[in-house]
Scaffold this active site. Structure first.
Site, short mmCIF file in Angstrom:
data_model
loop_
_atom_site.label_atom_id
_atom_site.label_comp_id
_atom_site.label_asym_id
_atom_site.label_seq_id
_atom_site.Cartn_x
_atom_site.Cartn_y
_atom_site.Cartn_z
N HIS A 59 0.94 -1.10 0.07
CA HIS A 59 0.02 0.19 0.03
C HIS A 59 0.90 1.27 -0.04
CE1 HIS A 59 -3.73 2.01 -0.17
NE2 HIS A 59 -4.35 1.23 0.77
N SER A 60 2.05 1.22 0.30
CA SER A 60 3.03 2.34 0.36
C SER A 60 3.18 2.72 -0.99
CB SER A 60 4.31 1.97 1.29
OG SER A 60 4.89 0.96 0.58
#
Length: 700
Positions: free
Chosen positions: A158-159
């Site tokens: 998700h980063s």
């Protein structure tokens, strides 16, 4: 390229620590949200399951990714770490595609392929990402399921970006199946323009007074929302319902289930009620959650209301607080066309990318309502109020300020508390309105979700063509708990309600159609079906059952030496009760479908098991369960023995075989036997009349 047999094995994770900026230059620092996604208790990943109508060609996929996806800096960069091992940003690196592809060696004739895919995706959540390379990978499953001929599974940390940006990027790698040179287009939002300013000018002083009132309303809503957000961050918790996750749920593996609803049905409700798709989707979700929780707190659908309409008794505690965290992207997102042009042109310009994510707390009104449209009206009121609030930019600004002043650790803890104190995550993404192809592979469906956050339930809606896919990410301990409503669709469809708000006939039709959507949501959309046993039934803790088209056989173990006089077995048309005298019932509930009581009987086998034979009233239908509310089987995976079919008379056997064939064809999106017959007749007619122009002919 990783090739293996059997189940996934944990990936050995390692982090390369860069002691100086001279070794590797950080191209771009991590965004505040990106840093949060690397906190120990917030290590989130996005899962996207893409079903293909044809077998995936790995070489074509690799060539396409080289020409497009790898030109994006996020997919060709890895994390850089400081001397203390903390991530500080992204650094470009050489990408070896074979290291990002996982292709298991699968048996093409594997039993229960749909369940295998669900198990496989769940197993992925147990393996950590490899931080020594870009944080993404693709799993290719050459296996034919009920909805696709092969499946591709993306896992992206998700980063690397928010869900909207990553979905836009994946869509930019696709093309319309009808036009291989055109990128897909998303449905246009045809909302009415805001005429507040024009109205203000035309009404003079009164108009400006109204504008001031609107401003004060927005200011008040924002203040209330920010205070509620702060209270949730510190102490305010949701009610401890069966949907609430346990402490440490972020470390548990997740199970992903996706089902499909009719987007046309949702649009019918939307147009008739003059609402948005978001209103309808939120209303359907509220209906499902309310009916499920009501069933958890007591057995629903008991008693009769006025007339012939059944009314569900309200078994829920009063004032249930159940909220969802809704992520909002505040960063301007590059269009699909723009992303495609930048990748094809090998652009070195600035990409509009990253994680500029804000949280909104979305309350769900949990209640039992007789009229399903009330759920939609409540949902619209909730969304309309959130539109008149600046909660999203305020929470983002507050989080950014806390991160700069107090550091990542405190910010991560506060964010963790917000998620822990709420019940679930909810999101809705608009997808292409026409069929698309991913590097030449026509897509049958797209299903995305996320894991790694401290919530046991995540619901994600994603539209594609005329379908609305519902994706659940749930704690495996939930088991059958993710059956929201657990109600027979016919019970809902048989209801007849009329709206008091309008006498227009389309509103009445809309009402009945909404029942159908909720019924699908209950019986087809949100159930983790179990694979049947060898007898096309299921083995449960206190009994097991098998079935044929005509009969259901239930076997109930009892203590050795049990006598017939000790047994209580009451078989009625719609109810079954089994137990031992003087003790609580082993089985006591409403049957899945009616039976013929005069043709049912029971016997005691070897004084250690009760055998109950139930003769079905409808002998052309497979049962999902014996007692409503018990775990259900996937009837698409029922495999009747040939000997059983041979026992039928020729006419019945032909009908059954036709039904089974049509069911398989529909599940794969292929024409049924009747449709194939029509196509053959049309082809024959075309061959006999070559002088006619059939270029514009359509099958009806």
């Amino acid at each position: 390229m990783t090739m293996f047999k059997g189940a996934l094995k944990p990936i050995q994770t390692k982090r390369e620590v860069n002691s100086s900026a001279e070794e590797e230059e950080v191209v771009e620092p991590l965004s505040p949200a990106g840093r949060l996604f690397h906190a120990p208790r917030m290590n989130c990943c996005i899962i996207t399951e893409m079903g293909c109508k044809i077998r995936i060609d790995v070489e074509v996929l690799k060539e396409g990714a080289t020409q497009t996806l790898l030109k994006h800096p996020r997919f060709s960069s890895k994390l850089a770490f400081d001397a203390k091992g903390k991530p500080i940003g992204w650094v470009r690196t050489q990408v070896n595609l074979d290291e990002h592809l996982v292709i298991p060696d699968l048996d093409p004739h594997i039993e229960s392929p749909d369940k295998f895919v669900e198990d496989y995706v769940s197993n992925i959540t147990k393996t950590p990402m490899d931080f020594s390379k870009p944080l993404w990978e693709v799993h290719i499953l050459h296996i034919k399921t009920s909805k696709a001929n092969s499946v591709g599974i993306f896992r992206i940390h998700h980063s690397m970006g928010d869900g909207i940006s990553l979905m836009s990027l994946l869509l930019a790698c696709t093309r319309k199946s009808s036009d291989p040179d055109a990128v897909p287009s998303l449905p246009i939002d045809k909302r009415k323009k805001n005429t507040t300013l024009q109205t203000t000018g035309s009404l003079g002083f009164l108009g400006y007074f109204v504008l001031i009132l609107v401003f004060l309303k927005v200011l008040w809503n924002t203040l209330v929302d920010v205070v509620m957000f702060g209270a949730t961050m510190i102490f305010l918790k949701d009610t401890n319902t069966p949907l609430k996750g346990k402490p440490g749920i972020e470390k548990a593996p997740k199970r992903f289930v996706n089902r499909t609803l009719s987007l046309d049905d949702i649009k019918l409700v939307k147009n008739a009620m003059d609402m948005t798709i978001n209103d309808v989707v939120l209303g359907i979700t509220q209906a499902g959650l309310s009916r499920y929780l009501n069933r958890c707190y007591g057995k629903g659908w008991k008693g009769k209301g006025k007339g012939d309409d059944e009314v569900q008794r309200n078994n829920q505690p009063k004032n249930i607080r159940l909220r969802s965290t809704l992520l909002v992207n505040l960063r301007p997102t590059t269009t699909i066309e723009g992303l495609a042009e930048m990748m094809e042109g090998d652009s070195k310009g600035r990409w509009q990318w990253g994680n500029a994510i804000a949280y909104i707390l979305l309350p769900f009104h949990i209640d039992v309502k007789n009229d399903p449209l009330d759920y939609i009206l409540d949902a619209k009121a909730t969304i309309d109020r959130k539109k008149r609030s600046l909660e999203a930019p305020c929470t983002y600004t507050i989080a950014k300020f806390i991160l700069k002043t107090l550091g990542l650790g405190i910010t991560a803890n506060l964010t963790y508390r917000v998620l822990c104190n709420t019940t679930m995550s909810f999101s809705n993404v608009v997808g292409p309105a026409e069929e698309i192809s991913f590097y030449g592979h026509p897509m049958a469906y797209i299903a995305s979700s996320v894991y790694g956050h401290p919530q046991a339930l995540t619901i994600h809606y994603e539209s594609y063509i005329n379908m609305m896919t519902v994706v659940l990410a749930v704690d495996p301990d939930f088991g059958f708990l993710v059956d929201y409503c657990g109600l027979d669709g016919s019970c809902l469809l048989d209801q007849r309600y009329t709206l008091k708000v309008s006498d227009r006939i389309e509103r009445k039709v809309c009402n009945l159609r909404l029942f159908g959507v909720i019924a699908d949501f209950a019986t087809e959309g949100i159930v983790i079906y179990q694979a049947p046993n060898k007898g096309n039934g299921l083995d449960l803790d206190n009994y097991s059952w098998t079935q044929s088209l005509q009969e259901v056989t239930v076997t109930v173990p009892v203590p050795p030496g049990t006598k017939s006089r000790d047994i209580v077995c009451d078989i009625k048309k719609n109810h079954l009760k089994v137990g031992l005298r003087g003790k609580s019932s082993i089985i006591d509930g409403e049957l899945y479908k009616p039976v013929k009581p005069d043709d049912c009987f029971w016997s005691l086998e070897d004084q250690k098991a009760i055998s109950i034979l139930l003769t079905k009233h409808d002998q052309m239908e497979w049962w999902r369960c014996v007692i409503k509310g018990e775990p259900e089987i996937d009837t698409q995976k029922v495999e009747p023995e040939n000997s059983k079919l041979s026992d039928l008379d020729p006419e019945t056997r032909s009908t059954v075989e036709k039904m089974m064939f049509d069911q398989r064809q529909k599940s794969m999106g292929l024409p049924t036997s009747d449709e194939m017959q029509k196509q053959e007749l049309l082809k024959k007619f075309m061959a006999e009349h070559p002088e006619l122009d059939f270029s514009g002919a359509k099958m009806m």
